[in-house]
Design a protein around this motif. Structure first.
Motif, mmCIF file in Angstrom:
data_model
loop_
_atom_site.group_PDB
_atom_site.id
_atom_site.type_symbol
_atom_site.label_atom_id
_atom_site.label_comp_id
_atom_site.label_asym_id
_atom_site.label_seq_id
_atom_site.Cartn_x
_atom_site.Cartn_y
_atom_site.Cartn_z
ATOM 1 N N SER A 48 0.824 -1.205 0.000
ATOM 2 C CA SER A 48 0.000 0.000 0.000
ATOM 3 C C SER A 48 0.856 1.253 0.000
ATOM 4 O O SER A 48 0.421 2.322 -0.412
ATOM 5 C CB SER A 48 -0.931 0.006 1.212
ATOM 6 O OG SER A 48 -0.168 -0.034 2.416
ATOM 7 N N PHE A 49 2.103 1.107 0.478
ATOM 8 C CA PHE A 49 3.007 2.248 0.522
ATOM 9 C C PHE A 49 4.390 1.777 0.057
ATOM 10 O O PHE A 49 5.277 1.519 0.858
ATOM 11 C CB PHE A 49 3.068 2.805 1.939
ATOM 12 C CG PHE A 49 3.726 4.151 2.064
ATOM 13 C CD1 PHE A 49 4.004 4.938 0.958
ATOM 14 C CD2 PHE A 49 4.086 4.636 3.309
ATOM 15 C CE1 PHE A 49 4.611 6.170 1.079
ATOM 16 C CE2 PHE A 49 4.692 5.877 3.455
ATOM 17 C CZ PHE A 49 4.952 6.643 2.331
ATOM 18 N N PRO A 50 4.614 1.625 -1.253
ATOM 19 C CA PRO A 50 5.894 1.122 -1.746
ATOM 20 C C PRO A 50 7.003 2.155 -1.574
ATOM 21 O O PRO A 50 6.767 3.337 -1.341
ATOM 22 C CB PRO A 50 5.624 0.867 -3.228
ATOM 23 C CG PRO A 50 4.520 1.805 -3.579
ATOM 24 C CD PRO A 50 3.666 1.912 -2.344
ATOM 25 N N ALA A 51 8.236 1.695 -1.713
ATOM 26 C CA ALA A 51 9.388 2.552 -1.473
ATOM 27 C C ALA A 51 9.446 3.723 -2.441
ATOM 28 O O ALA A 51 9.893 4.813 -2.073
ATOM 29 C CB ALA A 51 10.672 1.725 -1.551
ATOM 30 N N VAL A 52 9.013 3.519 -3.693
ATOM 31 C CA VAL A 52 9.051 4.642 -4.638
ATOM 32 C C VAL A 52 8.117 5.752 -4.183
ATOM 33 O O VAL A 52 8.444 6.946 -4.285
ATOM 34 C CB VAL A 52 8.719 4.161 -6.070
ATOM 35 C CG1 VAL A 52 7.279 3.677 -6.189
ATOM 36 C CG2 VAL A 52 8.980 5.274 -7.078
ATOM 37 N N ALA A 53 6.954 5.383 -3.641
ATOM 38 C CA ALA A 53 6.053 6.394 -3.085
ATOM 39 C C ALA A 53 6.680 7.064 -1.877
ATOM 40 O O ALA A 53 6.548 8.278 -1.675
ATOM 41 C CB ALA A 53 4.719 5.755 -2.705
ATOM 42 N N GLY A 54 7.404 6.284 -1.057
ATOM 43 C CA GLY A 54 8.072 6.860 0.092
ATOM 44 C C GLY A 54 9.132 7.875 -0.299
ATOM 45 O O GLY A 54 9.345 8.874 0.396
ATOM 46 N N THR A 55 9.778 7.648 -1.435
ATOM 47 C CA THR A 55 10.804 8.580 -1.904
ATOM 48 C C THR A 55 10.175 9.911 -2.315
ATOM 49 O O THR A 55 10.668 10.985 -1.946
ATOM 50 C CB THR A 55 11.578 7.966 -3.073
ATOM 51 O OG1 THR A 55 12.115 6.703 -2.660
ATOM 52 C CG2 THR A 55 12.703 8.872 -3.526
ATOM 53 N N TYR A 56 9.070 9.851 -3.082
ATOM 54 C CA TYR A 56 8.381 11.099 -3.425
ATOM 55 C C TYR A 56 7.799 11.754 -2.173
ATOM 56 O O TYR A 56 7.734 12.980 -2.080
ATOM 57 C CB TYR A 56 7.272 10.828 -4.446
ATOM 58 C CG TYR A 56 7.793 10.523 -5.824
ATOM 59 C CD1 TYR A 56 8.382 11.513 -6.603
ATOM 60 C CD2 TYR A 56 7.720 9.240 -6.352
ATOM 61 C CE1 TYR A 56 8.874 11.235 -7.861
ATOM 62 C CE2 TYR A 56 8.200 8.951 -7.618
ATOM 63 C CZ TYR A 56 8.784 9.956 -8.376
ATOM 64 O OH TYR A 56 9.266 9.673 -9.622
ATOM 65 N N TYR A 57 7.398 10.945 -1.244
ATOM 66 C CA TYR A 57 6.889 11.476 0.025
ATOM 67 C C TYR A 57 7.948 12.333 0.720
ATOM 68 O O TYR A 57 7.640 13.407 1.253
ATOM 69 C CB TYR A 57 6.469 10.310 0.921
ATOM 70 C CG TYR A 57 6.071 10.716 2.320
ATOM 71 C CD1 TYR A 57 4.769 11.089 2.608
ATOM 72 C CD2 TYR A 57 7.009 10.735 3.341
ATOM 73 C CE1 TYR A 57 4.407 11.470 3.888
ATOM 74 C CE2 TYR A 57 6.656 11.112 4.624
ATOM 75 C CZ TYR A 57 5.350 11.476 4.888
ATOM 76 O OH TYR A 57 4.999 11.863 6.149
ATOM 77 N N CYS A 58 9.195 11.879 0.704
ATOM 78 C CA CYS A 58 10.270 12.648 1.340
ATOM 79 C C CYS A 58 10.462 13.995 0.654
ATOM 80 O O CYS A 58 10.852 14.973 1.304
ATOM 81 C CB CYS A 58 11.570 11.848 1.309
ATOM 82 S SG CYS A 58 11.531 10.339 2.306
ATOM 83 N N MET A 59 10.225 14.055 -0.643
ATOM 84 C CA MET A 59 10.288 15.338 -1.348
ATOM 85 C C MET A 59 9.118 16.230 -0.959
ATOM 86 O O MET A 59 9.264 17.444 -0.800
ATOM 87 C CB MET A 59 10.283 15.108 -2.860
ATOM 88 C CG MET A 59 11.401 14.248 -3.390
ATOM 89 S SD MET A 59 11.229 14.018 -5.183
ATOM 90 C CE MET A 59 12.068 12.457 -5.412
ATOM 91 N N ALA A 60 7.945 15.635 -0.795
ATOM 92 C CA ALA A 60 6.744 16.410 -0.522
ATOM 93 C C ALA A 60 6.714 16.982 0.891
ATOM 94 O O ALA A 60 6.015 17.957 1.151
ATOM 95 C CB ALA A 60 5.501 15.547 -0.753
ATOM 96 N N LEU A 61 7.482 16.403 1.796
ATOM 97 C CA LEU A 61 7.446 16.858 3.189
ATOM 98 C C LEU A 61 7.718 18.356 3.304
ATOM 99 O O LEU A 61 7.067 19.056 4.072
ATOM 100 C CB LEU A 61 8.475 16.090 4.017
ATOM 101 C CG LEU A 61 8.032 14.749 4.610
ATOM 102 C CD1 LEU A 61 9.209 14.109 5.335
ATOM 103 C CD2 LEU A 61 6.851 14.927 5.551
#
Length: 411
Positions: A48-61
């Motif tokens: 539900s939360f793959p690593a590629v999404a986590g990487t973009y998440y770090c940018m969005a923070l």
């Protein structure tokens, strides 16, 4: 007292404001996946939360410093919902987000900065970004505050104060910036008391032939100069006024040739390793707070190809890097002084995500400047931050095909 979860306000979702597809234009999903694979931290099965999404998440923070972790995830995961044909993205807990961030770490984000943050200007549409066919870049450092957590304090340290130390630990960063576009081309992070040259050495490979690198007074030792000149880039660095630089030959424009030597060597050995430099001295009469004399060192030795007055005027563009730090700290993070992360590794991760988010805004602004043949300074950085927030990710955060060029704005 319990903390209240931060949200954007009644009726507003982060997903309505963030164009994650623009982040994917700057850091394409295939590049993100390759970097995650190289660091052995990519997801091995559908989650539900793959690593590629986590990487973009770090940018969005850094785009939404006022919003809770879960709300930022809701923005990034719109692409996942689109790909799955779902009306809404999956919801995840804060602990799941923290677990994935810890798994990814800082190294993949740092590598994405190195691979994706490339120069933007070209001489045809933005000739002001160049001098004598040399791309104008600058280096400098800054510091910023971190959460007052034991690990952050132990790793990064506190600045001193009259009462012992400041209220928050701080980190120090070095960046290399393209002056005209304000695009950050490289960044490195270390403890507050880090030597700035040690931080910049990781960025030296980013200096290339065809660049003119400007720097302030901290970087004009013999070894600094030798290493930077070895990259093939030309240098224009400010020098302290009391440094001994004997006149070897006066030039017709008032500058002169001199030499810098390695220290702690005998006179003969030092003379054999000496590097010839050109010295330019000038004043800024009539300007408040100006110093009596400024002194520059340069590798551009020919006064006909690069007159002293032109280089003295050109050096003022080094101060564009101060505007970049203002964009990072004030406009992108909305005056929120302290980063979120409570451990040293996640501070580094958040920092490189912050740099990538800034580059995404600058990339978007550059498209408008190029399309309308405008100088980048004529367009609003803050306006483009707002544009990035409100653009809906119709094509998903991780588009299955090339996304359309994002809308640009002129202000």
């Amino acid at each position: 007292m319990a903390r209240t979860k931060a949200i954007l306000g009644t009726g507003a979702r982060l997903a309505d404001f963030l164009s994650a597809s623009l982040l994917a234009r700057v850091a394409p999903a295939e590049v993100v996946n390759a970097v995650l694979d190289a660091h052995a931290c990519n997801s091995q099965r559908v989650r539900s939360f793959p690593a590629v999404a986590g990487t973009y998440y770090c940018m969005a923070l850094s785009l939404y410093p006022e919003a809770a972790y879960e709300e930022v995830f809701a923005a990034v995961s719109q692409g996942l919902a689109w790909a799955a044909g779902a009306a809404e993205p999956p919801r995840v807990t804060k602990s799941s987000i923290s677990e994935l961030r810890s798994k990814i770490g800082a190294a993949p984000l740092q590598e994405l900065v190195e691979r994706c943050c490339v120069p933007l200007a070209d001489a045809l549409t933005h000739p002001h970004a160049f001098y004598a066919e040399l791309r104008l870049v600058a280096i400098d450092g800054s510091s910023f505050e971190l959460p007052d957590e034991a690990e952050n304090a132990a790793h990064f340290g506190y600045p001193g104060s009259s009462s012992g130390h400041a209220g928050y630990p701080q980190a120090r960063c070095m960046v290399l910036v393209e002056c005209a576009t304000h695009a950050i081309l490289g960044a490195n992070l270390g403890p507050f008391r880090s030597d700035e040259w040690a931080l910049f050495q990781r960025l030296l490979p980013l200096l290339k032939p065809g660049m003119l690198c400007m720097a302030d007074r901290g970087f004009n030792g013999f070894e600094h100069w030798r290493q930077a000149q070895a990259t093939g880039a030309q240098l224009l660095w400010r020098c302290v006024g009391n440094r001994q630089l004997p006149v070897h030959r006066m030039l017709e424009d008032g500058s002169y040739l001199s030499a810098i030597h390695p220290i702690r060597l005998g006179r003969k050995k030092a003379a054999a390793q000496a590097i010839v430099v050109r010295v330019i001295e000038y004043a800024l009469p009539g300007q408040e707070d100006s110093q009596p004399r400024y002194r520059l060192l340069t590798t551009l030795l020919d006064p006909l190809a690069a007159p002293a007055l032109e280089l003295a005027a050109l050096y003022s563009q080094r101060w564009e890097i101060e505007a970049v730090f203002d964009e990072l700290k004030t406009h992108l993070r909305q005056n929120r002084r302290v980063l979120r992360s409570k451990t040293a590794e996640l501070v580094r991760q958040e920092f490189y995500g912050w740099v990538l988010a800034h580059y995404a805004v600058r990339w978007l602004l550059h498209q408008g400047a190029t399309r309308h043949r405008l100088a980048h300074a004529e367009l609003s950085f803050t306006g483009h931050v707002h544009l990035l927030r409100r653009a809906q990710p119709h094509s998903g955060a991780f588009p299955p095909s090339a996304p359309e060029t994002p809308t640009t704005m002129v202000q």
